[in-house]
Design an enzyme around this catalytic site. Structure first.
Site, PDB file in Angstrom:
ATOM      1  CG  ASP A 182      -1.876  -1.124   1.295  1.00 58.73           C
ATOM      2  OD1 ASP A 182      -2.096  -1.759   0.252  1.00 58.73           O
ATOM      3  OD2 ASP A 182      -2.402  -1.388   2.390  1.00 58.73           O
ATOM      4  CE  LYS A 183      -0.221   8.498  -1.136  1.00 61.69           C
ATOM      5  NZ  LYS A 183      -1.304   9.447  -1.467  1.00 61.69           N
TER       6      LYS A 183
END
Length: 247
Positions: free
Chosen positions: A56-57
């Site tokens: 995930d970012k």
């Protein structure tokens, strides 16, 4: 080597293993086309890279890239066959009543108006995560997570489905309060108006990964040191409560 986006854990002619900062995209995002991306930044140093997985970012930690088509095919197949072992560390609010927990809930990405992943027994894809409670620190607990599948936001959703939210989770946690030393250290004598938070972003870190090297077949394991904010939090919590996820 280090820059503002990542540090290099390991590289050879076939693979690159990076430790990325929180807030950095792994690849293109349809909702934010101009956001900084790890692949583009790393290619400035290594040339063309081939993505084999994502994190995930908002998650910090280990990301692997292949450096040629053969390595890309090999690593992609290992991920597809679930032969890659991934370990994450998370700081959560509250205290789990379990020492170990396996969560097996079907997940559907982009399942609501906020583009979040949701539990959906009918339309969701099989998703399994193994959790271990590494110990409580005042209002928090350290959790080890080993996802057996690779669904979007899987760890965050599986924890949330069991009543736990990761610290400063902007999507799945209702409490966005940052971690401050003044809130758990006794006899803290600083100025609250000038205090800087120890941690103010998603407290999820891709800590360790193990896989077969695509050329040699040798089993290799890499670990990503905690970034400065998470490391400062770990040290202070360990000092006050005597619980250390890296001990």
């Amino acid at each position: 080597m280090a820059n503002s986006y990542f540090s290099v854990i390991y590289s050879d002619d076939d693979i690159v293993v990076l430790n990325k900062k929180s807030g950095l995209l792994i690849a293109a995002d349809r909702y934010n086309l101009d956001a900084p991306r790890l692949d583009l930044e790393a290619e400035k140093e290594f040339g063309r890279l081939y993505a084999v997985h994502r994190i995930d970012k908002d998650t910090s930690g280990i990301v692997i890239y292949a450096r040629n088509a053969e390595a890309h095919k090999n690593l992609s197949m290992q991920f597809e066959k679930r032969e890659v072992q991934k370990t994450y560390h998370a700081l959560v609010y509250g205290h789990p009543v379990w020492d170990n927990l396996t969560v097996d809930l079907k997940l559907l990405p982009d399942g609501d108006a906020r583009h979040r992943t949701v539990v959906d027994k009918r339309l969701g894809k099989p998703s399994v995560t193994e959790f271990r409670n590494m110990g409580s620190c005042g209002p928090y607990s350290w959790i080890e997570a080993k996802p057996k599948t690779g669904r979007t936001h899987q760890i965050r959703v599986h924890l949330n489905a069991n009543g736990l939210q990761i610290v400063c989770d902007p999507l799945y946690g209702g409490n966005q309060k940052p971690v401050r030393l003044s809130e758990f250290k006794r006899r803290w004598n600083g100025d609250e108006t000038e205090e800087r938070p120890l941690l103010s972003r998603l407290a999820l870190h891709a800590y360790r990964i193990s896989f077969a090297h695509p050329k040699t077949g040798e089993q290799v394991t890499f670990e990503a040191p905690y970034p400065k904010d998470l490391e400062a939090t770990r040290k202070q919590l360990a000092k006050v409560f005597g619980v250390d996820p890296l001990a």
